[in-house]
Design a protein around this motif. Structure first.
Motif, PDB file in Angstrom:
ATOM      1  N   PRO A   1       0.822  -1.222   0.000  1.00  0.00           N
ATOM      2  CA  PRO A   1       0.000   0.000   0.000  1.00  0.00           C
ATOM      3  C   PRO A   1       0.850   1.264   0.000  1.00  0.00           C
ATOM      4  N   TYR A   2       0.367   2.291  -0.679  1.00  0.00           N
ATOM      5  CA  TYR A   2       1.149   3.505  -0.887  1.00  0.00           C
ATOM      6  C   TYR A   2       1.549   4.170   0.420  1.00  0.00           C
ATOM      7  N   ASN A   3       0.670   4.131   1.421  1.00  0.00           N
ATOM      8  CA  ASN A   3       0.968   4.807   2.692  1.00  0.00           C
ATOM      9  C   ASN A   3       2.030   4.083   3.523  1.00  0.00           C
ATOM     10  N   GLN A   4       2.477   2.898   3.070  1.00  0.00           N
ATOM     11  CA  GLN A   4       3.554   2.184   3.748  1.00  0.00           C
ATOM     12  C   GLN A   4       4.873   2.238   2.966  1.00  0.00           C
ATOM     13  N   GLN A   5       4.872   2.962   1.851  1.00  0.00           N
ATOM     14  CA  GLN A   5       6.047   3.000   0.985  1.00  0.00           C
ATOM     15  C   GLN A   5       6.904   4.230   1.265  1.00  0.00           C
ATOM     16  N   THR A   6       8.130   4.169   0.789  1.00  0.00           N
ATOM     17  CA  THR A   6       9.030   5.305   0.724  1.00  0.00           C
ATOM     18  C   THR A   6       9.801   5.209  -0.583  1.00  0.00           C
ATOM     19  N   ALA A   7      10.566   6.223  -0.931  1.00  0.00           N
ATOM     20  CA  ALA A   7      11.287   6.212  -2.206  1.00  0.00           C
ATOM     21  C   ALA A   7      12.264   5.039  -2.261  1.00  0.00           C
ATOM     22  N   ASN A   8      12.366   4.403  -3.431  1.00  0.00           N
ATOM     23  CA  ASN A   8      13.299   3.294  -3.680  1.00  0.00           C
ATOM     24  C   ASN A   8      13.018   2.071  -2.807  1.00  0.00           C
ATOM     25  N   CYS A   9      11.781   1.855  -2.457  1.00  0.00           N
ATOM     26  CA  CYS A   9      11.450   0.676  -1.635  1.00  0.00           C
ATOM     27  C   CYS A   9      10.612  -0.312  -2.439  1.00  0.00           C
ATOM     28  N   CYS A  10      10.288  -1.380  -1.734  1.00  0.00           N
ATOM     29  CA  CYS A  10       9.228  -2.292  -2.144  1.00  0.00           C
ATOM     30  C   CYS A  10       9.511  -2.983  -3.470  1.00  0.00           C
ATOM     31  N   LYS A  11      10.731  -3.518  -3.590  1.00  0.00           N
ATOM     32  CA  LYS A  11      11.113  -4.307  -4.764  1.00  0.00           C
ATOM     33  C   LYS A  11      11.499  -5.722  -4.360  1.00  0.00           C
ATOM     34  N   GLY A  12      11.062  -6.146  -3.191  1.00  0.00           N
ATOM     35  CA  GLY A  12      11.384  -7.488  -2.735  1.00  0.00           C
ATOM     36  C   GLY A  12      12.854  -7.681  -2.434  1.00  0.00           C
ATOM     37  N   GLY A  13      13.573  -6.578  -2.186  1.00  0.00           N
ATOM     38  CA  GLY A  13      14.995  -6.679  -1.851  1.00  0.00           C
ATOM     39  C   GLY A  13      15.913  -6.829  -3.032  1.00  0.00           C
ATOM     40  N   VAL A  14      15.382  -6.724  -4.263  1.00  0.00           N
ATOM     41  CA  VAL A  14      16.203  -6.861  -5.466  1.00  0.00           C
ATOM     42  C   VAL A  14      16.834  -5.507  -5.799  1.00  0.00           C
ATOM     43  N   ILE A  15      18.156  -5.493  -5.999  1.00  0.00           N
ATOM     44  CA  ILE A  15      18.873  -4.271  -6.357  1.00  0.00           C
ATOM     45  C   ILE A  15      19.734  -4.556  -7.574  1.00  0.00           C
ATOM     46  N   SER A  16      19.614  -3.723  -8.593  1.00  0.00           N
ATOM     47  CA  SER A  16      20.396  -3.903  -9.820  1.00  0.00           C
ATOM     48  C   SER A  16      21.843  -3.478  -9.604  1.00  0.00           C
ATOM     49  N   SER A  17      22.710  -3.934 -10.484  1.00  0.00           N
ATOM     50  CA  SER A  17      24.110  -3.494 -10.448  1.00  0.00           C
ATOM     51  C   SER A  17      24.220  -2.100 -11.047  1.00  0.00           C
TER      52      SER A  17
END
Length: 453
Positions: free
Chosen positions: A128-144
């Motif tokens: 839900p949008y009210n639980q998000q912040t910038a650059n979050c909520c990608k299941g912990g996946v981070i690109s190189s």
């Protein structure tokens, strides 16, 4: 650096010098995280305090992946630390602690986490949008950083209580740990740095954090896994020999009933085993092969033109438990400074040493072959590379056409031994001719002796 032990030194002095030498050697272990193809790559965790509260502060924690080609894949990162005092986490956005801990001493409002050593993970897509912040909520996946710099960071926000309310009373957390998703990263101590500056959305105002500290984490393949995770096989148009991955590269073949064993591709119970374990399981379930690696990279020297030569690269997934999303391949070869065209792979030059352009990063085209499917009929991706010849350096002799080093998803793949590389036909024909001459001479001598008798 060296130590000289004089014959005139006392026994005590000799023991002291030898002890110093042993300690010096012990400081250079196999867990060192230096990567010659990405010498400055690391993951930096930035902790920015943005406001004070009645009993603590609100902070934004951002994980930056400054590694050129090593990304964090599903099931994602988990970040841990140990509080310096008796801090608690009142609330979080963009992330969550995996355990609440014992919060029985609190009446009324109950904190989000009361553990002395919490572990935080990213929220899943669709939060839900009210639980998000910038650059979050990608299941912990981070690109190189080189592959997708826009998605090379992950953030969460937390409100910390029972902590200091000023720069002098706040104490930095200790013992940071980063799993991505398994072991491999070693984190240094937190260091207070110059406060981060933030630009407003209209770019007309700059604010800054009240306090900032950084934590740097570096990767070691030795710590991440006991055995290699990929291997390389070789072939060429000028030689019928196909050089396979070295036997038992990633382990030796065992019974499929053993834990961590392999499964035959035509096994009747294969589907049930894979479905019970689920995709993206960290423990590989590999197809039975001589090398037992989850990933094999095959480099085939395909064609030779007057001014160009062509290579075919095939990546095969033998792991039934893993779909590799956003996979990448790093190849070191001296002719990459004359790469003309790639077919169906993205390409970016990596120059760890600015004067030398011999390293390339390859990855799949989005929505076409950026997903390397699990073992089976569709478990491979392939492309061709076209190189222009440089007459001053180009040769097919002595294995020059084969890569010096290959990484898959940041892990160094095991190469065949150099003496096993496919050789040019003229080298083989010379050997065959010399053997034939010896055989003719031998039988001629026998005939001569028989006739003389």
């Amino acid at each position: 650096m060296g130590f000289l032990v004089s014959p005139m030194m006392s026994l005590f002095s000799k023991v002291t010098v030898l002890l110093l030498f042993v300690l010096w050697c012990a400081s250079f272990t196999s867990t060192e995280a230096y990567d010659p193809l990405d010498p400055t790559g690391n993951i930096t965790i930035k902790w920015d305090i943005i406001s004070w509260t009645a009993d603590g502060y609100v902070a934004v924690v951002t994980i930056y992946n400054f590694q050129q080609y090593r990304h964090i894949q599903a099931p994602g990162w988990s970040l841990g630390w140990t509080w310096a005092k008796k801090e608690v986490i009142w609330s979080m956005q963009g992330g969550q602690a995996t355990e609440q801990g014992d919060c029985s001493k609190f009446k009324g409002n109950v904190p989000h986490c009361c553990k002395k050593s919490p572990t935080v993970v990213d929220l899943l897509p669709g939060t839900p949008y009210n639980q998000q912040t910038a650059n979050c909520c990608k299941g912990g996946v981070i690109s190189s950083w080189a592959q997708d710099p826009a998605n090379a960071a992950s953030s969460f926000q937390l409100s910390v209580g029972s902590a200091g309310t000023s720069n002098r009373t706040v104490r930095l957390p200790k013992n940071f740990t980063l799993k991505a998703p398994g072991p491999g990263y070693t984190c240094a101590r937190a260091k207070i740095v110059k406060p981060t500056r933030f630009m407003s959305t209209d770019k007309r105002r700059i604010t800054q954090a009240l306090m900032t500290w950084n934590v740097t984490c570096t990767y070691s393949q030795f710590l991440a896994q006991k055995t290699p995770s990929c291997c390389v096989s070789l072939s060429s148009f000028y030689n019928d020999t196909i050089v396979p991955c070295p036997k038992c590269t990633c382990g030796c073949r065992r019974n499929n009933s053993d834990s961590g064993g392999c499964v035959e591709p035509n096994a009747p119970h294969l589907a049930s085993v894979v479905s019970s374990l689920g995709n993206n399981n960290p423990m590989p379930l590999v197809q039975c092969t001589s090398h037992m690696c989850p990933i094999r990279v095959h480099w085939h020297v395909k064609l030779n033109y007057k001014q160009y030569w062509r290579v075919k690269v095939t990546i095969t997934n033998f792991n039934y438990n893993m779909n590799y999303t956003q996979w990448n391949l790093v190849v070191q070869h001296p002719n990459f400074d004359n790469l003309t065209q790639t077919f169906s792979f993205n390409y970016q030059s990596l120059s760890p040493y600015s004067a030398i352009n011999d390293t390339a990063m390859l990855w799949g085209v989005k929505f076409y072959n950026d997903l390397l499917m699990q073992a089976g009929r569709s478990g491979n991706v392939q492309s061709e590379l076209l190189f222009r010849k440089d007459k001053s350096t180009f040769t097919f002799d002595k294995g020059w056409a084969f890569p010096r080093r290959i990484y898959f998803n940041g892990d160094n793949c095991v190469m065949p031994p150099p003496d096993a590389y496919p050789w040019l036909p003229n080298a083989g024909s010379r050997q065959l001719t010399s053997l034939l001459i010896l055989m003719i001479a031998f039988f001629s001598a026998l005939a001569f002796l028989h006739g003389y008798a």
